[in-house]
Design an enzyme around this catalytic site. Structure first.
Site, PDB file in Angstrom:
ATOM      1  N   ARG A   1      99.010  46.779  -4.651  1.00 18.34           N
ATOM      2  CA  ARG A   1      99.793  47.197  -5.128  1.00 18.34           C
ATOM      3  C   ARG A   1      99.638  46.296  -6.647  1.00 18.34           C
ATOM      4  O   ARG A   1      99.131  44.675  -6.638  1.00 18.34           O
ATOM      5  CB  ARG A   1     101.461  47.005  -5.152  1.00 18.34           C
ATOM      6  CG  ARG A   1     101.706  48.037  -4.058  1.00 18.34           C
ATOM      7  CD  ARG A   1     102.560  48.280  -3.476  1.00 18.34           C
ATOM      8  NE  ARG A   1     104.296  48.643  -4.602  1.00 18.34           N
ATOM      9  CZ  ARG A   1     104.981  48.049  -4.528  1.00 18.34           C
ATOM     10  NH1 ARG A   1     104.587  46.487  -4.528  1.00 18.34           N
ATOM     11  NH2 ARG A   1     105.709  48.433  -6.019  1.00 18.34           N
TER      12      ARG A   1
ATOM     13  N   TRP B   1     113.644  35.843 -13.561  1.00 14.26           N
ATOM     14  CA  TRP B   1     112.781  36.538 -13.040  1.00 14.26           C
ATOM     15  C   TRP B   1     112.338  37.171 -13.908  1.00 14.26           C
ATOM     16  O   TRP B   1     111.368  38.241 -14.314  1.00 14.26           O
ATOM     17  CB  TRP B   1     113.676  38.243 -12.489  1.00 14.26           C
ATOM     18  CG  TRP B   1     114.295  38.134 -10.865  1.00 14.26           C
ATOM     19  CD1 TRP B   1     115.359  37.264 -10.506  1.00 14.26           C
ATOM     20  CD2 TRP B   1     113.676  38.580 -10.038  1.00 14.26           C
ATOM     21  NE1 TRP B   1     115.907  37.203 -10.019  1.00 14.26           N
ATOM     22  CE2 TRP B   1     114.614  37.779  -8.882  1.00 14.26           C
ATOM     23  CE3 TRP B   1     112.322  39.446  -9.361  1.00 14.26           C
ATOM     24  CZ2 TRP B   1     113.986  37.862  -7.588  1.00 14.26           C
ATOM     25  CZ3 TRP B   1     112.509  38.383  -7.707  1.00 14.26           C
ATOM     26  CH2 TRP B   1     112.821  38.199  -7.135  1.00 14.26           C
TER      27      TRP B   1
ATOM     28  N   ASN C   1     107.819  45.366   1.292  1.00 15.23           N
ATOM     29  CA  ASN C   1     107.854  44.625   2.055  1.00 15.23           C
ATOM     30  C   ASN C   1     108.495  44.155   2.895  1.00 15.23           C
ATOM     31  O   ASN C   1     109.375  45.024   3.422  1.00 15.23           O
ATOM     32  CB  ASN C   1     109.801  43.771   0.710  1.00 15.23           C
ATOM     33  CG  ASN C   1     110.029  43.458  -0.383  1.00 15.23           C
ATOM     34  OD1 ASN C   1     108.652  42.971  -1.008  1.00 15.23           O
ATOM     35  ND2 ASN C   1     110.848  44.511  -1.119  1.00 15.23           N
TER      36      ASN C   1
ATOM     37  N   ASP D   1     109.079  47.225 -15.174  1.00 15.26           N
ATOM     38  CA  ASP D   1     109.920  47.839 -13.430  1.00 15.26           C
ATOM     39  C   ASP D   1     110.481  48.963 -13.661  1.00 15.26           C
ATOM     40  O   ASP D   1     112.062  49.085 -13.200  1.00 15.26           O
ATOM     41  CB  ASP D   1     110.676  46.383 -12.523  1.00 15.26           C
ATOM     42  CG  ASP D   1     111.147  46.604 -11.271  1.00 15.26           C
ATOM     43  OD1 ASP D   1     110.127  47.763 -11.046  1.00 15.26           O
ATOM     44  OD2 ASP D   1     111.435  46.047 -11.034  1.00 15.26           O
TER      45      ASP D   1
ATOM     46  N   GLU E   1     106.682  38.584  -5.174  1.00 19.20           N
ATOM     47  CA  GLU E   1     107.883  38.629  -5.082  1.00 19.20           C
ATOM     48  C   GLU E   1     108.120  37.654  -4.012  1.00 19.20           C
ATOM     49  O   GLU E   1     109.264  38.534  -2.746  1.00 19.20           O
ATOM     50  CB  GLU E   1     108.518  40.008  -5.549  1.00 19.20           C
ATOM     51  CG  GLU E   1     108.643  40.216  -6.201  1.00 19.20           C
ATOM     52  CD  GLU E   1     109.752  41.745  -6.593  1.00 19.20           C
ATOM     53  OE1 GLU E   1     110.105  42.604  -5.515  1.00 19.20           O
ATOM     54  OE2 GLU E   1     109.735  42.587  -7.998  1.00 19.20           O
TER      55      GLU E   1
ATOM     56  N   GLU F   1     116.488  54.044  -9.123  1.00 19.67           N
ATOM     57  CA  GLU F   1     117.237  51.952  -8.949  1.00 19.67           C
ATOM     58  C   GLU F   1     117.792  52.003 -10.292  1.00 19.67           C
ATOM     59  O   GLU F   1     118.389  51.063 -10.193  1.00 19.67           O
ATOM     60  CB  GLU F   1     116.107  51.018  -8.230  1.00 19.67           C
ATOM     61  CG  GLU F   1     116.592  49.513  -8.246  1.00 19.67           C
ATOM     62  CD  GLU F   1     114.707  48.811  -8.679  1.00 19.67           C
ATOM     63  OE1 GLU F   1     114.272  49.527  -8.080  1.00 19.67           O
ATOM     64  OE2 GLU F   1     115.399  47.894  -8.555  1.00 19.67           O
TER      65      GLU F   1
HETATM   66  C1  GCU Z   1     111.865  46.816  -7.232  1.00 18.29           C
HETATM   67  C2  GCU Z   1     112.690  46.134  -6.265  1.00 18.29           C
HETATM   68  C3  GCU Z   1     112.271  45.860  -5.499  1.00 18.29           C
HETATM   69  C4  GCU Z   1     111.232  45.837  -4.701  1.00 18.29           C
HETATM   70  C5  GCU Z   1     109.636  46.351  -6.518  1.00 18.29           C
HETATM   71  C6  GCU Z   1     108.712  46.719  -6.104  1.00 18.29           C
HETATM   72  O1  GCU Z   1     111.965  44.659  -8.415  1.00 18.29           O
HETATM   73  O2  GCU Z   1     113.754  45.761  -7.270  1.00 18.29           O
HETATM   74  O3  GCU Z   1     113.634  46.072  -4.531  1.00 18.29           O
HETATM   75  O4  GCU Z   1     110.581  44.888  -3.715  1.00 18.29           O
HETATM   76  O5  GCU Z   1     110.483  46.662  -7.314  1.00 18.29           O
HETATM   77  O6  GCU Z   1     108.206  47.070  -6.198  1.00 18.29           O
HETATM   78  O7  GCU Z   1     107.818  45.910  -5.220  1.00 18.29           O
END
Ligand code: GCU
Length: 679
Positions: free
Chosen positions: A323, A541, A207, A369, A290, A397
């Protein structure tokens, strides 16, 4: 022959942080011998530095030789021979022992470095018997970490997104770390990674926020400085970039991948990157995912997007890791047909064959995920004409956030050995021509990973990438032997067996007390720690368990559900389609069944939920007890850190047990067959 004695210790092993799996002691066997090093270049210098440091510590002798055929007395020869390049590649090596001499022969200095660490892993056994020449070569050419590090502290995510090991190793106070001590630590990190088999690292979060975007342009010098610290250990640096870079950095009106000005902008920006970092590895991109920008905004495909960057990187031999984590994160929970599990397959498989050779599609190992249990993503076996990289998550996570012990190598090993087309067809590891990528679990914590036992996960990433068929339990043992050097302990067997016992089944233990039978999530939204059975039940989500008074699970069959099961090839599509044949551990991922549905294990679903949750907590209690019993054998700081985390793990595991059991008891009204306490 030019020889020098090992009077000066190289700085290689000097670091204030935990030596992890490279304590000085691990070098004893090598460092107490006569070692010859032959090879030129930066990585050969690194090998030489390692050897001289080890010999200085343990009384051996180190010499560096120029000639191809060194004579004279020695116990270990580490040499490069270019003529073996075809057989060994840049990273491989031969190991043999005859006539009282152990020889590592590599075709290139990078192979020499891996050979050196292999000898370290073998310890005394590298010198105690003859060995026929054996070739060692990594199965996966790319073994990469993705750091989700932010340059600046993000208001919600902190500095390291999903980081549980302190701040970033690379950035502090909004800038790259550049002090001598900081860079020594980065170098020490590179050293650890290399010893585990990693050869690439993306420095920043997928991100890409505003500050971080600039790493590609006016902040490139920071990247170059970090790349310099990682380079001596053969770690190539990659960067996460934003697809919108031409707009946000270049001031162009568009980031359309087919626009000539956009293409020119990327070509020029990439040229500048390579001028600063000639061995730069390439880009990692999270696009249309996202909230990140991507090609959809311009009506273009993800192949158009990936190829744009691939073309910019191609002149320099770089790679784009694009990705596949693309799904609708704004879905309506009332809509039962939209299924996040399907999304990557739906988006990407029609593009098979459309990606450039240096565009790698980076696919999470499961369709959701990084849950504690997921099937292998159907995408991996469905794109034969695309280079796939498999992404795993070392940062815990969803697996206890490095407060719980959860050794993940057994899970990753199952993924890598899975055969998407069935018996007799390639494994996931064989299909992963674009490499193995792990989201890193390291930070500036003195133990690197917060939980000292989580180092085992970091270690396993590279080792499994190198040798995906390796027994993951053997790798755990290897990590224990290096890290705890039990042979120097007064009670080697008690130490080794104790640490092994707490790690071995920890993944299954974690699975037992959390979300059952593959259904996933049930975590607290946002930070994802601790139980919340309905946490994501009505969320945009898109992950649900649909529990009601009669049953639980997601129907992903072709016949009556979302159809995800049909995205697999046979035999998996058939196996997953029916609750009768679906493996127990994935039952609720693929099916909605009643609480009295009988599993292959012979238990009903509801009794399975109760039993596993009680067992899981008991297993944590036992692990905590075993760890406590090692207090006299483990270095006190490390022992105390783990002991303290066990208190939290146990508290949290009980919370999980009681919430999950109570939830399903209240929904189903079915009592526990053993009359245990449910709230
Ligand atoms: C998960 C994670 C995020 C991350 C995302 C990704 O959803 O919670 O923090 O950005 O994966 O792999 O891009």
């Amino acid at each position: 022959m030019t020889a020098s004695t090992a009077s000066t210790a190289a700085s290689a092993s000097a670091t204030a942080s935990d030596p992890a799996w490279l304590p000085p002691e691990a070098f004893r066997a090598l460092g107490s011998r006569r070692v010859l090093v032959h090879g030129d270049g930066l990585l050969a210098d690194t090998v030489w530095g390692e050897v001289t440091a080890a010999c200085a510590e343990f009384g051996g002798e180190a010499a560096r030789v120029d000639g191809p055929d060194p004579a004279g007395p020695y116990d270990l020869l580490l040499r490069t021979r270019r003529e073996h390049l075809d057989r060994l590649g840049e990273e491989g090596f031969f190991l043999e022992r005859a006539g009282g001499r152990t020889t590592v022969t590599a075709a290139a200095p990078h192979g020499l470095l891996h050979g050196l660490f292999h000898v370290v892993r073998l310890g005394r056994t590298a010198f105690d018997r003859d060995r026929q020449r054996q070739a060692h070569r990594p199965a996966l050419a790319l073994r990469m970490l993705n750091h989700w590090d932010n340059v600046s502290v993000h208001p919600v995510m902190g500095q390291v997104e999903r980081g549980y090991a302190g701040g970033s190793l690379f950035w502090r106070d909004g800038a790259a770390r550049g002090s001598r001590a900081d860079l020594d630590r980065v170098r020490a990190y590179g050293r650890l990674l290399a010893a585990g088999g990693i050869n690439a690292l993306a420095l920043n979060n997928v991100n890409v926020h505003a500050e971080e975007a600039r790493l590609l342009t006016d902040r490139l010098g920071e990247v170059a400085g970090l790349a310099r610290a990682l380079r001596p250990y053969g770690i190539r640096t990659h960067l996460s970039v934003t697809f919108a870079a031409p707009v946000v950095l270049g001031g162009l009106p568009t980031a359309d991948p087919l626009d000539p000005a956009v293409r020119a902008w990327w070509a020029e920006a990439t040229g500048r990157v390579y001028a600063a970092i000639p061995d730069f590895g390439g880009y990692v991109v999270k696009a249309d995912s996202e909230g990140q920008p991507g090609p959809f905004a311009y009506g273009r495909t993800h192949a158009d997007g990936a190829n744009l960057l691939a073309d910019a990187l191609a002149p320099y031999g770089g790679t784009v890791h694009w990705r596949a984590f693309v799904y609708d994160h704004r879905q309506d929970w009332r809509d039962r047909s939209t299924d996040r599990a399907r999304a990557a397959h739906d988006h990407f498989t029609p593009l098979d064959g459309a990606f450039r050779d240096n565009a790698v599609l980076q696919v999470k190992h499961g369709p959701m995920d990084f849950q504690v249990r997921e099937p292998v993503s159907s995408v991996i076996g469905a794109m034969p004409a695309t280079r796939i990289a498999v992404e795993i998550q070392a940062t815990q996570e969803y697996t206890g956030q490095q407060r719980h012990v959860c050794a993940l190598a057994p899970m990753w090993s199952e993924v890598l050995r899975f055969r998407p087309q069935g018996e007799g067809t390639p494994t996931v590891a064989e299909l992963a021509r674009g490499g193995l990528v792990a989201v890193s679990n390291a930070g500036d914590d003195p133990y690197w990973t917060g939980h000292p036992l989580a180092q085992a996960n970091l270690y396993a990433v590279g080792r499994l990438g190198w040798e995906p068929g390796a027994n993951p339990y053997r790798l755990l043992g290897e990590w224990i032997d290096l890290t705890f050097t039990p042979e120097r302990s007064p009670e080697p067997e008690r130490l080794r067996a104790g640490v092994y016992a707490v790690l071995k089944d920890s993944w299954r233990t974690y699975e037992k007390y959390t979300a059952p039978l593959g259904v996933g999530f049930m975590v607290q939204p946002g930070h994802h720690y601790g139980p919340s059975v309905d946490g994501y039940e009505y969320s945009p989500w898109g992950t649900y368990h649909f529990a009601d008074r009669d049953g639980v699970g997601v129907d992903r069959s072709r016949a009556t559900g979302t159809g995800y099961a049909a995205q697999y090839a046979k035999p998996w599509s058939e196996l997953y389609e029916s609750p009768d044949t679906c493996p127990d551990e994935l039952l609720l991922f693929f099916h909605h069944v009643s609480y009295d549905h009988v599993l292959h294990s012979g238990k009903t679903v509801i009794q399975h939920i109760y039993d596993t949750h009680f067992e899981g907590v008991e297993e944590v209690e036992e692990a905590r007890r075993v760890w406590a019993s090692l207090a006299d054998l483990v270095e006190p700081g490390r022992h105390a850190r783990v002991a303290e985390r066990y208190e939290e793990q146990l508290r949290s595991a009980r919370e999980w047990r009681d919430q999950v059991n109570s939830y399903f008891f209240r929904k189903s009204g079915v009592p526990d067959a053993h009359g245990r306490r449910i709230y």
